[in-house]
Each structure stands twice: as C-alpha cells, then as structure tokens.
Motif scaffolding. Structure first.
Motif, PDB file in Angstrom:
ATOM      1  N   VAL A  63       0.595  -1.219   0.066  1.00 33.04           N
ATOM      2  CA  VAL A  63      -0.167  -0.054  -0.141  1.00 33.04           C
ATOM      3  C   VAL A  63       0.906   1.349  -0.019  1.00 33.04           C
ATOM      4  O   VAL A  63       1.944   1.254   0.382  1.00 33.04           O
ATOM      5  N   GLU A  64       0.210   2.518  -0.603  1.00 31.01           N
ATOM      6  CA  GLU A  64       0.744   3.665  -0.246  1.00 31.01           C
ATOM      7  C   GLU A  64       0.031   4.234   0.616  1.00 31.01           C
ATOM      8  O   GLU A  64      -1.347   4.426   0.582  1.00 31.01           O
ATOM      9  N   LEU A 111       4.805  -1.165   8.492  1.00 28.91           N
ATOM     10  CA  LEU A 111       4.974  -1.356   7.153  1.00 28.91           C
ATOM     11  C   LEU A 111       6.330  -1.896   6.808  1.00 28.91           C
ATOM     12  O   LEU A 111       7.402  -1.537   7.577  1.00 28.91           O
ATOM     13  N   ARG A 112       6.463  -2.467   5.899  1.00 26.87           N
ATOM     14  CA  ARG A 112       7.962  -3.117   5.735  1.00 26.87           C
ATOM     15  C   ARG A 112       8.026  -2.676   4.113  1.00 26.87           C
ATOM     16  O   ARG A 112       7.198  -2.932   3.168  1.00 26.87           O
ATOM     17  N   SER A 113       9.233  -1.847   3.780  1.00 20.01           N
ATOM     18  CA  SER A 113       9.459  -1.323   2.438  1.00 20.01           C
ATOM     19  C   SER A 113       9.908  -2.242   1.654  1.00 20.01           C
ATOM     20  O   SER A 113      10.546  -3.447   2.112  1.00 20.01           O
ATOM     21  N   LYS A 125      11.740  -1.151   8.254  1.00 22.00           N
ATOM     22  CA  LYS A 125      10.656  -1.044   8.845  1.00 22.00           C
ATOM     23  C   LYS A 125      10.078   0.303   9.117  1.00 22.00           C
ATOM     24  O   LYS A 125      10.920   1.090   9.679  1.00 22.00           O
ATOM     25  N   ILE A 126       8.945   0.610   8.677  1.00 16.43           N
ATOM     26  CA  ILE A 126       8.461   2.017   8.541  1.00 16.43           C
ATOM     27  C   ILE A 126       7.084   1.909   9.679  1.00 16.43           C
ATOM     28  O   ILE A 126       6.333   1.183   9.547  1.00 16.43           O
ATOM     29  N   ALA A 178       5.368   4.015   1.333  1.00 15.00           N
ATOM     30  CA  ALA A 178       4.519   2.830   0.719  1.00 15.00           C
ATOM     31  C   ALA A 178       5.409   1.636   1.456  1.00 15.00           C
ATOM     32  O   ALA A 178       6.725   1.594   1.796  1.00 15.00           O
ATOM     33  N   GLY A 179       4.763   0.502   1.621  1.00 15.57           N
ATOM     34  CA  GLY A 179       5.459  -0.825   1.899  1.00 15.57           C
ATOM     35  C   GLY A 179       4.450  -1.903   2.107  1.00 15.57           C
ATOM     36  O   GLY A 179       3.151  -1.661   1.712  1.00 15.57           O
ATOM     37  N   PHE A 180       4.759  -2.944   2.389  1.00 15.22           N
ATOM     38  CA  PHE A 180       3.943  -3.993   2.711  1.00 15.22           C
ATOM     39  C   PHE A 180       3.244  -4.225   4.288  1.00 15.22           C
ATOM     40  O   PHE A 180       4.321  -3.980   4.975  1.00 15.22           O
TER      41      PHE A 180
END
Length: 272
Positions: A124-125, A143-145, A150-151, A130-132
């Motif tokens: 997703v964004e 999220l994982r880019s 790790k975001i 953005a990331g998983f």
C-alpha cells in the motif's frame, strides 16, 4: 517514648504489608495481563481470525487488564478507588488535550480495523509512504518497505490521507515509455515491442497490451508500452521488459536517441 515507637512500629507493619501486597498485586497482575493477552491472540489464531486484528486485540486486552491491575494495587494501598476514578474523570479533559494525538491514533486504528482498507501483506501507499503491511497496532501501523526497512506510521496519518492498495486488485498495468529516433520506422519499433511483451508468459492476454505513439518530443518519438500483469509480477515484468526491449530495439537498428539540440551559426559581414 515507648508508646510512640510502638505506634510507629504498628503503622510501619500495617503500611509495609500493604505496600508489599500492592507491589505483588501489580507484578503478578501485570504478568497475568500479558499471559491472558497472549492466550487471546493464540485463540484468535486458531479460530482463523483476520491476521490484522490479532495484534490490535492483543494489545488492547493487555492495556485494559493492566488498568484494572493498577486500580487494584492502589485500592490495596488504601487509596479510595472511587475517588481515584473521579479524579481521573475530572482530569479527563486535560488528559484528552495532552494526549489528543494518541487518542486520534487510537480512533484511527479502530477505523482501520473496522473498515479494512488493507490486510496483512498488502502493498500500500499510505501516510506519505509505501510498503507491505505487517500489522496494525493500537497507535501505529507497521509497514515493511521493498528494501526491507521497518516503517512505523501513525494511524491518524493513514486515515487522514489517501490510501492506495496495490494488492487488493487482480491486475496492474505496467507503464513503460521508449523513445526512438525520428528517422526510425515506427511500425517496426511497435512490432518489436509487441513481440517482447507477448513473449513474456507473465503478461496477461486480457486486457491486451497497448503499444502506441504517445508524444512527438524534442529529440524522440515516444512510444508507450502498457502490458497488464498480476500485482505480484509487476516489478519483475517492469525490469525484464525494460531490458529486453532495449536489447531488441538496438539489435534491429532502432535508435534510442539522446536529448540533442541543433545549433545554427550565422556569419555576419562587417560594413564600413
């Protein structure tokens, strides 16, 4: 003097026991809250509950139980819990202003759980990144880019911005642009690109790929190449077709021009 020492001893024994009991209640209660929250998560996993709900409910259960543990500990110390709750209620407005960011993130987390704009492992964004998706926590979404960073994004930032879910679809369009020289054969270049695209088994037959002239630019005729693929194949197809198309175009003497500019010099004759 002896009577005073006796009273101090009695008070020390009384409150000392209460303090020790309160500490034990807090330590054991905290351990029990963590254990119960883990058991809740395991039960949800066995019940095949949506994976995105599990960490959220687990954390929420832990903090709710921990609140009761703190109240029980204070009660053991002799603090009137009804008064304590009243004090919390009176201070609620100030706490609300102080923690309005955290409360907003919590409310946003609930919205994400209820409306489910994405699920675990979706790409997703959201929140200007953005990331998983790995998990939704009480206050943040993790999220994982693509390059494995790790975001941590505040939930309110996600719900307050647009969300683009690239995984919740059955197909994606790959957009590529190839510039060829004005002296080259456009039809020949289009046939080469079509052959490159259709030879890739990951490219979907429906919808059909689009290969067309998109722009007559300053230094090149730009052709768009737009095949459709499954979301998981997007980047693989993007990189492979980009490389294969360049090789095939050059092999067939189709020029990919550099930006260039023609400069005309005029000589002026001096008079007098």
């Amino acid at each position: 003097m002896e009577e005073m020492l006796q009273k101090i001893y009695q008070l020390g024994m009384l409150y000392g026991i209460r303090i020790i009991a309160a500490i034990l209640i807090f330590i054991i209660g905290k351990w029990a809250a963590r254990l119960i929250s883990k058991l809740v998560a395991k039960v949800m996993e066995k019940s095949k509950v949506d994976a995105i709900l599990i960490p959220f409910i687990k954390n929420l259960t832990y903090f709710v139980l921990l609140t009761f543990v703190v109240i029980a500990s204070l009660n053991k110390l002799g603090v009137e819990t009804t008064s304590f709750v009243a004090i919390i209620g009176a201070a609620g407005l100030a706490i609300g202003f102080a923690l309005q960011g955290a409360l907003a993130n919590f409310a946003a987390g609930v919205m994400l759980i209820v409306f489910k704009p994405f699920k675990v492992d979706d790409y997703v964004e959201a929140g200007s990144t953005a990331g998983f998706v790995e998990q939704i926590q009480i206050f943040n979404t993790i999220l994982r880019s693509p390059d494995n960073r790790k975001i941590i994004v505040p939930n309110s930032k996600i719900t307050g911005d647009k969300i683009t879910n690239y995984s919740d679809i059955d197909k994606r369009r790959v957009d590529l642009v190839f510039g060829i020289s004005y002296d080259d054969d456009i039809r020949k270049a289009k046939n080469i690109l079509e052959k490159v695209v259709t030879s890739d088994s990951r490219v979907l037959k429906d919808p059909k790929p689009v290969i067309a002239v998109a722009e007559l630019a300053d230094s090149s005729v730009n052709l768009v190449c737009r095949p459709w693929v499954k979301p998981a194949d997007y980047w693989g197809v993007y990189f492979d077709i980009l490389e294969a198309a360049k090789e095939e175009l050059e092999k067939n003497q189709i020029t990919i021009p550099y930006p260039q500019r023609d400069i005309h010099l005029f000589e002026t004759k001096k008079t007098g």
